[in-house]
Scaffold this motif. Structure first.
Motif, short mmCIF file in Angstrom:
data_model
loop_
_atom_site.label_atom_id
_atom_site.label_comp_id
_atom_site.label_asym_id
_atom_site.label_seq_id
_atom_site.Cartn_x
_atom_site.Cartn_y
_atom_site.Cartn_z
N VAL A 104 0.86 -1.18 0.00
CA VAL A 104 0.00 0.00 0.00
C VAL A 104 0.90 1.23 0.00
CG1 VAL A 104 -0.21 0.12 2.52
CG2 VAL A 104 -1.98 1.12 1.09
N SER A 105 0.60 2.15 -0.91
CA SER A 105 1.40 3.37 -1.04
C SER A 105 0.48 4.49 -1.51
CB SER A 105 2.54 3.17 -2.05
OG SER A 105 3.08 4.41 -2.47
N ASP A 106 0.31 5.51 -0.68
CA ASP A 106 -0.56 6.62 -1.07
C ASP A 106 0.01 7.39 -2.25
OD1 ASP A 106 -2.40 5.95 0.80
OD2 ASP A 106 -2.14 7.71 2.08
N VAL A 107 1.34 7.46 -2.35
CA VAL A 107 1.95 8.15 -3.49
C VAL A 107 1.63 7.40 -4.78
CG1 VAL A 107 4.14 8.76 -4.60
CG2 VAL A 107 3.81 9.17 -2.14
N ARG A 108 1.83 6.10 -4.78
CA ARG A 108 1.53 5.29 -5.97
C ARG A 108 0.04 5.31 -6.29
NH1 ARG A 108 3.59 0.47 -4.34
NH2 ARG A 108 1.56 -0.34 -3.74
N PHE A 109 -0.79 5.20 -5.26
CA PHE A 109 -2.23 5.24 -5.46
C PHE A 109 -2.66 6.56 -6.08
CE2 PHE A 109 -6.24 6.93 -3.84
CZ PHE A 109 -7.14 6.01 -4.37
N ALA A 114 -4.73 9.83 -10.40
CA ALA A 114 -4.67 11.08 -11.16
C ALA A 114 -4.56 10.82 -12.66
CB ALA A 114 -3.48 11.93 -10.68
N GLN A 115 -3.72 9.88 -13.04
CA GLN A 115 -3.54 9.59 -14.46
C GLN A 115 -4.81 9.02 -15.09
OE1 GLN A 115 -1.09 10.24 -16.66
NE2 GLN A 115 -0.06 11.40 -15.04
N SER A 116 -5.47 8.12 -14.40
CA SER A 116 -6.68 7.50 -14.97
C SER A 116 -7.84 8.48 -15.02
CB SER A 116 -7.07 6.26 -14.17
OG SER A 116 -7.44 6.59 -12.85
N ARG A 117 -7.99 9.32 -13.99
CA ARG A 117 -9.12 10.24 -13.94
C ARG A 117 -8.91 11.47 -14.80
NH1 ARG A 117 -13.77 8.41 -12.29
NH2 ARG A 117 -14.37 10.17 -10.99
N GLY A 122 -10.65 17.47 -14.64
CA GLY A 122 -9.55 18.39 -14.41
C GLY A 122 -8.94 18.22 -13.03
N LYS A 123 -7.87 18.97 -12.78
CA LYS A 123 -7.11 18.79 -11.55
C LYS A 123 -7.91 19.12 -10.29
CE LYS A 123 -2.47 19.32 -13.49
NZ LYS A 123 -1.18 20.03 -13.39
N THR A 146 2.10 15.16 -12.10
CA THR A 146 2.44 14.21 -13.17
C THR A 146 1.59 14.44 -14.41
OG1 THR A 146 0.87 12.49 -12.43
CG2 THR A 146 3.07 12.48 -11.43
N ILE A 147 0.55 15.25 -14.27
CA ILE A 147 -0.30 15.59 -15.42
C ILE A 147 0.22 16.89 -16.01
CG2 ILE A 147 -2.64 16.06 -16.22
CD1 ILE A 147 -3.62 14.75 -13.57
N SER A 148 0.78 16.83 -17.20
CA SER A 148 1.36 18.03 -17.81
C SER A 148 0.25 18.94 -18.33
CB SER A 148 2.27 17.64 -18.98
OG SER A 148 1.49 17.12 -20.06
N PRO A 149 0.54 20.26 -18.47
CA PRO A 149 -0.45 21.18 -19.03
C PRO A 149 -0.92 20.74 -20.42
CG PRO A 149 1.35 22.39 -18.04
CD PRO A 149 1.77 20.95 -18.04
N GLU A 150 0.01 20.16 -21.19
CA GLU A 150 -0.35 19.70 -22.55
C GLU A 150 -1.36 18.55 -22.48
OE1 GLU A 150 3.32 21.87 -22.48
OE2 GLU A 150 2.79 20.00 -21.44
N GLU A 151 -1.13 17.62 -21.56
CA GLU A 151 -2.06 16.49 -21.39
C GLU A 151 -3.44 16.99 -20.97
OE1 GLU A 151 -0.18 12.49 -19.72
OE2 GLU A 151 0.51 14.22 -18.59
N GLU A 152 -3.45 17.92 -20.01
CA GLU A 152 -4.73 18.42 -19.52
C GLU A 152 -5.50 19.14 -20.62
OE1 GLU A 152 -6.49 20.31 -15.41
OE2 GLU A 152 -4.58 21.06 -16.13
N MET A 153 -4.79 19.87 -21.46
CA MET A 153 -5.44 20.55 -22.58
C MET A 153 -6.03 19.55 -23.57
SD MET A 153 -6.42 23.24 -24.07
CE MET A 153 -7.02 23.69 -25.71
#
Length: 205
Positions: A104-109, A114-117, A122-123, A146-153
């Motif tokens: 169990v790792s909150d950082v990994r979780f 964040a990546q899947s959602r 949005g953030k 870890t979500i870049s501005p380009e990815e979010e756009m």
């Protein structure tokens, strides 16, 4: 000693009521290991001691099954074990063991969440979800970075394109819909503008 007057079993927990008014909430695996029966005389304190002594392996097994379904935050595991009525000391032992073995790792979780959602939201929305999941603010920010501005756009534009027909290409409604999904207003406005430009270009083609 006290007399058991009622036993109810529901949702993985046995509720044992005594003549004195005292009640025990027992995780089902422990109840199966040491069954009680209505009308029986027993010492509730002695059974609590038994639960503390024998709870750990059962709680660990329950946590492992819970984690096998998908990645979980430590707070989710804690909540799951609490609902099953394991005591705090047992829960802490289980969480320490899971952490020591990297299970169990909150950082990994948080990063995985964040990546899947981020494909739909949005953030701001993701940050709110991580808070509900019990992730600390610093760990949530680290995951959101870890979500870049380009990815979010790209993701905001994809969502805006899906909205054009449903919201009849109404810019204000589209922007508001993206903001409700957690995208910042400037980003939502930019994505909607781009989506409508591309829609108009396609129409002229």
């Amino acid at each position: 000693m006290d007399k058991i007057i009622e036993i109810q079993r529901k949702a993985g927990v046995a509720r044992v009521k005594f003549l004195s008014g005292e009640e025990l909430k027992i995780p089902s695996p422990l109840f199966v290991e040491r069954r009680l029966r209505e009308g029986e005389m027993m010492d509730p304190a002695a059974y609590r001691m038994f639960m503390q002594q024998r709870g750990y392996p059962h709680a660990l097994e329950a946590a492992m099954k819970y984690l096998a379904l998908r990645e979980r935050s430590a707070a989710e595991v804690r909540s799951r074990l609490k609902r099953s009525c394991y005591d705090e000391g047992t829960i802490e032992r289980v969480l320490d063991a899971l952490d020591a073995h990297g299970l169990v790792s909150d950082v990994r979780f948080a990063e995985g969440w964040a990546q899947s959602r981020s494909k739909k939201y949005g953030k701001a929305r993701i940050a709110q979800e991580l808070k509900i999941k019990g992730v600390e603010n610093d760990q949530a920010r680290q995951a959101l970075d870890t979500i870049s501005p380009e990815e979010e756009m790209i993701h905001a534009l994809q969502q805006a394109k899906k909205m054009t027909r449903r919201l009849q290409s109404d810019p204000q409604k589209m922007i508001q819909a993206l903001v409700r999904r957690g995208f910042a207003w400037p980003l939502a406005k930019k994505a909607v503008h781009q989506a409508l430009l591309e829609e108009n270009a396609d129409g002229r083609g």
